[in-house]
Design a protein around this motif. Structure first.
Motif, short mmCIF file in Angstrom:
data_model
loop_
_atom_site.label_atom_id
_atom_site.label_comp_id
_atom_site.label_asym_id
_atom_site.label_seq_id
_atom_site.Cartn_x
_atom_site.Cartn_y
_atom_site.Cartn_z
N TRP A 237 9.45 9.73 7.65
CA TRP A 237 8.34 9.69 8.59
C TRP A 237 8.41 8.41 9.43
N GLU A 238 7.62 8.37 10.46
CA GLU A 238 7.59 7.21 11.32
C GLU A 238 7.14 5.98 10.52
N ASP A 239 7.77 4.85 10.77
CA ASP A 239 7.43 3.57 10.13
C ASP A 239 7.78 3.53 8.65
N CYS A 240 8.60 4.42 8.16
CA CYS A 240 8.97 4.42 6.74
C CYS A 240 9.65 3.10 6.36
N GLN A 241 10.63 2.67 7.16
CA GLN A 241 11.33 1.41 6.89
C GLN A 241 10.39 0.22 7.06
N GLU A 242 9.58 0.24 8.12
CA GLU A 242 8.66 -0.86 8.37
C GLU A 242 7.63 -1.00 7.25
N ASN A 243 7.12 0.13 6.77
CA ASN A 243 6.13 0.09 5.69
C ASN A 243 6.76 -0.38 4.38
N TYR A 244 8.01 0.00 4.14
CA TYR A 244 8.72 -0.51 2.96
C TYR A 244 8.82 -2.03 3.00
N GLU A 245 9.22 -2.57 4.14
CA GLU A 245 9.36 -4.01 4.28
C GLU A 245 8.02 -4.72 4.10
N TYR A 246 6.95 -4.11 4.63
CA TYR A 246 5.61 -4.69 4.49
C TYR A 246 5.21 -4.80 3.03
N TYR A 247 5.36 -3.69 2.29
CA TYR A 247 4.99 -3.68 0.89
C TYR A 247 5.91 -4.56 0.04
N GLN A 248 7.20 -4.57 0.37
CA GLN A 248 8.15 -5.39 -0.41
C GLN A 248 7.82 -6.87 -0.26
N ASP A 249 7.40 -7.28 0.93
CA ASP A 249 6.99 -8.68 1.14
C ASP A 249 5.75 -9.01 0.30
N LYS A 250 4.79 -8.07 0.26
CA LYS A 250 3.59 -8.29 -0.54
C LYS A 250 3.93 -8.39 -2.03
N LEU A 251 4.81 -7.53 -2.49
CA LEU A 251 5.20 -7.55 -3.90
C LEU A 251 5.92 -8.86 -4.23
N ALA A 252 6.82 -9.30 -3.33
CA ALA A 252 7.54 -10.55 -3.56
C ALA A 252 6.58 -11.74 -3.65
N ASP A 253 5.55 -11.73 -2.80
CA ASP A 253 4.55 -12.80 -2.85
C ASP A 253 3.80 -12.81 -4.19
N ILE A 254 3.51 -11.62 -4.70
CA ILE A 254 2.78 -11.51 -5.98
C ILE A 254 3.63 -12.02 -7.13
N LEU A 255 4.92 -11.67 -7.12
CA LEU A 255 5.80 -11.97 -8.26
C LEU A 255 6.45 -13.35 -8.20
N GLN A 256 6.28 -14.07 -7.12
CA GLN A 256 6.94 -15.38 -7.01
C GLN A 256 6.36 -16.42 -8.00
#
Length: 256
Positions: A237-256
């Motif tokens: 779907w549209e923005d699939c890659q962009e949404n993945y990057e958004y969530y991955q950044d949030k997860l990385a911030d949580i786990l750092q």
């Protein structure tokens, strides 16, 4: 694993009703209304700075005709649904990695289990409103007979990351069962701004669980492996890659 519990007429009608509800929610999210801010996972929509009720068991109007607050709708108590292949419409709706989540009030969990012997286990679990969550049900229904002598390599592809309670239970299981290796790839982060959710994900990672968001290639893989796709290729779907990057950044911030 058993097929989806829809062999009877009642099961078929329930499946049709669930699909109709999901279709209605999918139409609503196609074009957000002007002035409406889509809610994050687990939040209500915001219109002109005010919270609006959503359709997760709440009435569509804040006050009734006589100024009384309407009674909340009761959701029917479904059991855990298991199977080998997911309906393609349910997959596209439930696994869509959007930031808002109207109507997505359940969890789909696709699993691969390598027990070190007896072949690979594959299937999915779907939780419905009441009872155990899919994460807990996995250890009750898929691996009820745990063998301490075996080394289990488990991979989950989930429509939404675990809630705080499930994350805590999973962390305890991994601490107690040193021969279990678990990797969780999620399409969306559930209530990621809540402190208890962040603490649960940190505890899960500290217990040895690999946590990552689903990439576009993961969606293609799960579509081919777990969905009744009739050999139709997966179209992101549209923005699939962009949404993945958004969530991955949030997860990385949580786990750092």
């Amino acid at each position: 694993m058993a097929d989806r519990k829809s062999s009877s007429g009642v099961g078929s009608r329930q499946t049709v009703k669930r699909k109709e509800r999901a279709e209605n929610e999918a139409k609503k999210e196609e074009k957000p209304k002007e002035g409406v801010k889509p809610p994050k996972e687990g939040e209500k929509a915001e219109v002109n700075g005010k919270k609006e009720p959503v359709e997760n068991g709440e009435a569509g109007v804040e006050n009734g005709a006589n100024g009384e607050k309407p009674e909340p709708m009761e959701l029917p108590p479904f059991e855990i649904i298991t199977g080998d292949r997911i309906d393609p419409f349910f997959y596209k709706f439930q696994f869509k990695n959007v930031e808002y989540s109207s109507g997505r009030n359940k969890t789909f969990l696709c699993y691969l289990v390598d027990p070190g012997s007896d072949g690979l286990l594959r299937g999915y679990l779907e939780d419905e409103h009441a009872g155990a969550h899919a994460e807990e049900a996995f250890f009750q229904q898929v691996l009820p007979n745990y063998d301490p002598a075996c080394k289990y390599t488990i991979t989950w592809y989930m429509s939404s990351s675990p809630c705080a309670a499930c994350a805590g239970k999973l962390a305890e299981i991994l601490k107690a069962r040193k021969n279990v290796r678990l990797a969780i790839f999620s399409a969306r982060l559930f209530d990621w701004e809540e402190p208890e959710i962040q603490a649960g994900l940190k505890a899960l990672a500290a217990a040895g669980c690999k946590l990552r968001m689903m990439k576009p290639l993961d969606f293609t893989y799960t579509w081919d492996t777990f969905v009744e796709n009739d050999e139709e290729p997966f179209t992101p779907w549209e923005d699939c890659q962009e949404n993945y990057e958004y969530y991955q950044d949030k997860l990385a911030d949580i786990l750092q």
